[in-house]
Motif scaffolding. Structure first.
Motif, PDB file in Angstrom:
ATOM      1  N   LEU A  89       0.808  -1.213   0.000  1.00 11.72           N
ATOM      2  CA  LEU A  89       0.000   0.000   0.000  1.00 11.72           C
ATOM      3  C   LEU A  89       0.841   1.263   0.000  1.00 11.72           C
ATOM      4  O   LEU A  89       0.366   2.329  -0.373  1.00 11.72           O
ATOM      5  CB  LEU A  89      -0.929   0.002   1.222  1.00 11.72           C
ATOM      6  CG  LEU A  89      -1.877  -1.191   1.368  1.00 11.72           C
ATOM      7  CD1 LEU A  89      -2.707  -1.048   2.631  1.00 11.72           C
ATOM      8  CD2 LEU A  89      -2.773  -1.324   0.143  1.00 11.72           C
ATOM      9  N   HIS A  90       2.095   1.149   0.403  1.00 12.96           N
ATOM     10  CA  HIS A  90       2.984   2.301   0.510  1.00 12.96           C
ATOM     11  C   HIS A  90       4.034   2.329  -0.601  1.00 12.96           C
ATOM     12  O   HIS A  90       5.037   3.024  -0.475  1.00 12.96           O
ATOM     13  CB  HIS A  90       3.698   2.270   1.861  1.00 12.96           C
ATOM     14  CG  HIS A  90       4.485   1.008   2.084  1.00 12.96           C
ATOM     15  ND1 HIS A  90       3.871  -0.217   2.276  1.00 12.96           N
ATOM     16  CD2 HIS A  90       5.809   0.770   2.154  1.00 12.96           C
ATOM     17  CE1 HIS A  90       4.810  -1.140   2.453  1.00 12.96           C
ATOM     18  NE2 HIS A  90       5.993  -0.567   2.381  1.00 12.96           N
ATOM     19  N   LEU A 181      13.291  -6.033   3.954  1.00 12.58           N
ATOM     20  CA  LEU A 181      12.616  -6.723   5.050  1.00 12.58           C
ATOM     21  C   LEU A 181      11.666  -5.684   5.633  1.00 12.58           C
ATOM     22  O   LEU A 181      12.048  -4.828   6.421  1.00 12.58           O
ATOM     23  CB  LEU A 181      13.618  -7.227   6.090  1.00 12.58           C
ATOM     24  CG  LEU A 181      13.052  -7.980   7.291  1.00 12.58           C
ATOM     25  CD1 LEU A 181      12.096  -9.091   6.866  1.00 12.58           C
ATOM     26  CD2 LEU A 181      14.174  -8.553   8.153  1.00 12.58           C
ATOM     27  N   LYS A 182      10.432  -5.737   5.192  1.00 15.09           N
ATOM     28  CA  LYS A 182       9.491  -4.634   5.398  1.00 15.09           C
ATOM     29  C   LYS A 182       8.974  -4.547   6.830  1.00 15.09           C
ATOM     30  O   LYS A 182       8.576  -3.468   7.290  1.00 15.09           O
ATOM     31  CB  LYS A 182       8.322  -4.774   4.419  1.00 15.09           C
ATOM     32  CG  LYS A 182       8.773  -4.746   2.953  1.00 15.09           C
ATOM     33  CD  LYS A 182       7.626  -5.042   2.008  1.00 15.09           C
ATOM     34  CE  LYS A 182       8.115  -5.188   0.567  1.00 15.09           C
ATOM     35  NZ  LYS A 182       8.565  -3.913  -0.001  1.00 15.09           N
ATOM     36  N   SER A 183       8.968  -5.653   7.524  1.00 18.27           N
ATOM     37  CA  SER A 183       8.418  -5.708   8.876  1.00 18.27           C
ATOM     38  C   SER A 183       8.742  -7.079   9.453  1.00 18.27           C
ATOM     39  O   SER A 183       9.070  -8.007   8.713  1.00 18.27           O
ATOM     40  CB  SER A 183       6.895  -5.496   8.832  1.00 18.27           C
ATOM     41  OG  SER A 183       6.300  -5.752  10.075  1.00 18.27           O
ATOM     42  N   LYS A 190       0.768  -9.446   5.504  1.00 19.37           N
ATOM     43  CA  LYS A 190      -0.488  -9.905   4.917  1.00 19.37           C
ATOM     44  C   LYS A 190      -1.386  -8.741   4.518  1.00 19.37           C
ATOM     45  O   LYS A 190      -1.914  -8.696   3.396  1.00 19.37           O
ATOM     46  CB  LYS A 190      -1.212 -10.814   5.913  1.00 19.37           C
ATOM     47  CG  LYS A 190      -2.518 -11.402   5.377  1.00 19.37           C
ATOM     48  CD  LYS A 190      -3.155 -12.334   6.402  1.00 19.37           C
ATOM     49  CE  LYS A 190      -4.447 -12.923   5.868  1.00 19.37           C
ATOM     50  NZ  LYS A 190      -5.085 -13.853   6.859  1.00 19.37           N
ATOM     51  N   LYS A 191      -1.564  -7.771   5.425  1.00 18.49           N
ATOM     52  CA  LYS A 191      -2.518  -6.690   5.197  1.00 18.49           C
ATOM     53  C   LYS A 191      -1.970  -5.561   4.334  1.00 18.49           C
ATOM     54  O   LYS A 191      -2.702  -4.962   3.538  1.00 18.49           O
ATOM     55  CB  LYS A 191      -2.987  -6.137   6.546  1.00 18.49           C
ATOM     56  CG  LYS A 191      -3.775  -7.142   7.368  1.00 18.49           C
ATOM     57  CD  LYS A 191      -4.117  -6.568   8.741  1.00 18.49           C
ATOM     58  CE  LYS A 191      -4.869  -7.590   9.588  1.00 18.49           C
ATOM     59  NZ  LYS A 191      -5.161  -7.066  10.954  1.00 18.49           N
ATOM     60  N   TYR A 256       2.780   7.892  -0.002  1.00 14.94           N
ATOM     61  CA  TYR A 256       2.732   7.458  -1.393  1.00 14.94           C
ATOM     62  C   TYR A 256       1.549   6.527  -1.603  1.00 14.94           C
ATOM     63  O   TYR A 256       1.051   5.891  -0.670  1.00 14.94           O
ATOM     64  CB  TYR A 256       4.001   6.707  -1.786  1.00 14.94           C
ATOM     65  CG  TYR A 256       5.171   7.571  -2.170  1.00 14.94           C
ATOM     66  CD1 TYR A 256       5.176   8.297  -3.363  1.00 14.94           C
ATOM     67  CD2 TYR A 256       6.293   7.662  -1.357  1.00 14.94           C
ATOM     68  CE1 TYR A 256       6.261   9.079  -3.722  1.00 14.94           C
ATOM     69  CE2 TYR A 256       7.369   8.438  -1.706  1.00 14.94           C
ATOM     70  CZ  TYR A 256       7.347   9.147  -2.889  1.00 14.94           C
ATOM     71  OH  TYR A 256       8.413   9.924  -3.235  1.00 14.94           O
ATOM     72  N   TYR A 257       1.130   6.440  -2.836  1.00 17.68           N
ATOM     73  CA  TYR A 257       0.188   5.436  -3.309  1.00 17.68           C
ATOM     74  C   TYR A 257      -1.067   5.390  -2.436  1.00 17.68           C
ATOM     75  O   TYR A 257      -1.815   6.362  -2.401  1.00 17.68           O
ATOM     76  CB  TYR A 257       0.894   4.090  -3.410  1.00 17.68           C
ATOM     77  CG  TYR A 257       0.160   3.023  -4.201  1.00 17.68           C
ATOM     78  CD1 TYR A 257      -0.573   3.351  -5.342  1.00 17.68           C
ATOM     79  CD2 TYR A 257       0.214   1.695  -3.816  1.00 17.68           C
ATOM     80  CE1 TYR A 257      -1.246   2.375  -6.068  1.00 17.68           C
ATOM     81  CE2 TYR A 257      -0.443   0.712  -4.535  1.00 17.68           C
ATOM     82  CZ  TYR A 257      -1.184   1.056  -5.662  1.00 17.68           C
ATOM     83  OH  TYR A 257      -1.840   0.088  -6.365  1.00 17.68           O
ATOM     84  N   LYS A 258      -1.303   4.300  -1.736  1.00 16.36           N
ATOM     85  CA  LYS A 258      -2.521   4.172  -0.940  1.00 16.36           C
ATOM     86  C   LYS A 258      -2.292   4.479   0.548  1.00 16.36           C
ATOM     87  O   LYS A 258      -3.155   4.218   1.384  1.00 16.36           O
ATOM     88  CB  LYS A 258      -3.101   2.775  -1.104  1.00 16.36           C
ATOM     89  CG  LYS A 258      -3.555   2.488  -2.538  1.00 16.36           C
ATOM     90  CD  LYS A 258      -4.155   1.113  -2.685  1.00 16.36           C
ATOM     91  CE  LYS A 258      -4.593   0.869  -4.128  1.00 16.36           C
ATOM     92  NZ  LYS A 258      -5.179  -0.488  -4.322  1.00 16.36           N
ATOM     93  N   MET A 259      -1.124   5.040   0.845  1.00 13.34           N
ATOM     94  CA  MET A 259      -0.828   5.484   2.213  1.00 13.34           C
ATOM     95  C   MET A 259      -0.494   6.969   2.213  1.00 13.34           C
ATOM     96  O   MET A 259       0.477   7.401   2.815  1.00 13.34           O
ATOM     97  CB  MET A 259       0.331   4.675   2.808  1.00 13.34           C
ATOM     98  CG  MET A 259      -0.078   3.375   3.436  1.00 13.34           C
ATOM     99  SD  MET A 259       1.260   2.709   4.449  1.00 13.34           S
ATOM    100  CE  MET A 259       0.533   1.195   5.030  1.00 13.34           C
TER     101      MET A 259
END
Length: 290
Positions: A89-90, A181-183, A190-191, A256-259
């Motif tokens: 989303l980001h 490594l995003k999180s 997942k979300k 950005y984008y959806k965030m």
């Protein structure tokens, strides 16, 4: 371009096929495409519709990838494509990974031309970057093998969402990786990304065990993955499951984008992340976008 039948499986009962290029393992019906929107089932065969089509080509400082400990001070020839196998989303490059028209914006180029360009610009490597390179595996592999014949190193800037099959292919021709490594939260993956954290962790360990040069980037997002506990968990994974010598990049996120409702990451949390990493014994820590 017809994809090698080693990278997909046919159904014995229908014309649906199972793509094995990435860890989504998309089951694609005849006439449809997978999540990445680059591979299409045509009469029970898998075709790469983006073969030889890129979004960008340019010589860049290798530190821009970011790789700070692999051929430092040199230039790399960057190749970007279209599409992605995650749905973050980001996404910082959403205009080429999610919202694009490759038919009107795409640049057609051959593997030979990419290698010639890299040499012309005195680059010491080529870098598959800006979007997820794994989804263009047939094209990146052919080009990379040609590049290696000319003594050019090969770089993948990746989200690490390789399939069991594709990681074997990628490890055979890539010299250096920067992997996001995003999180350390399965829910975040997942979300926010539409992916499975465990796949990324397993692939990071595989890349490290194979002795490839590896650097990791963690984009810190306010109120999503910026807790002290999660940063500590990420540093523990790098130090204990990989090695304290693996360079770790903490990077600042922007709307950005959806965030678009988030605020730019607070600089102080990046400084705190660096302090945590130092205390965990990680030797090479870098801050980005700050």
């Amino acid at each position: 371009m017809l994809v090698s039948n080693e990278l997909y499986k046919k159904s014995s009962k229908t014309q649906k096929i199972r793509c094995e290029i990435c860890a989504n393992y998309c089951k694609i019906a005849d006439g449809n495409v997978g999540i990445c929107r680059q591979h299409k089932n045509v009469n029970g065969e898998l075709f790469d519709e983006s073969y030889g089509i890129v979004s960008s080509l340019s010589p860049d400082p290798i530190e821009k990838k970011p790789l700070h400990h692999f051929l430092p001070g040199t230039f790399t020839y960057s190749i970007g494509g279209f599409g992605c196998n995650m749905t973050c989303l980001h996404c910082q490059n959403y205009m080429i990974s999610h919202e694009y028209d490759k038919n009107s914006r795409g640049i057609k180029i051959t593997p030979e031309a990419i290698v010639e360009n890299a040499l012309r610009y005195n680059c010491q490597s080529i870098a598959w970057t800006y979007n997820e390179p794994t989804i263009h595996l047939p094209f990146s592999k052919k080009t990379s093998l040609m590049a290696r014949q000319k003594n050019l190193k090969v770089i993948y800037v990746s989200n690490g969402y390789f399939s069991d099959r594709s990681i074997e292919e990628v490890l055979s021709f890539v010299d250096a990786f920067n992997i996001d490594l995003k999180s350390m939260s399965s829910d975040f993956y997942k979300k926010v990304c539409g992916a499975d954290l465990d796949v990324v962790l397993d692939n990071l360990k595989r890349v490290y065990m194979e002795g490839k040069h590896l650097e990791i980037t963690n984009l810190i997002i306010n109120d999503y993955n910026d807790s002290i506990e999660e940063i500590e968990q990420l540093c523990d994974f790098v130090a204990d499951e990989l090695g304290p010598e693996v360079p770790l990049h903490f990077s600042r996120a922007f709307p950005y984008y959806k965030m678009k409702d988030i605020n730019p990451t607070r600089p102080e949390i990046l400084f705190k992340a660096r302090e945590i990493a130092i205390n965990k014994g990680i030797k090479n820590i870098h801050l980005g976008n700050i």
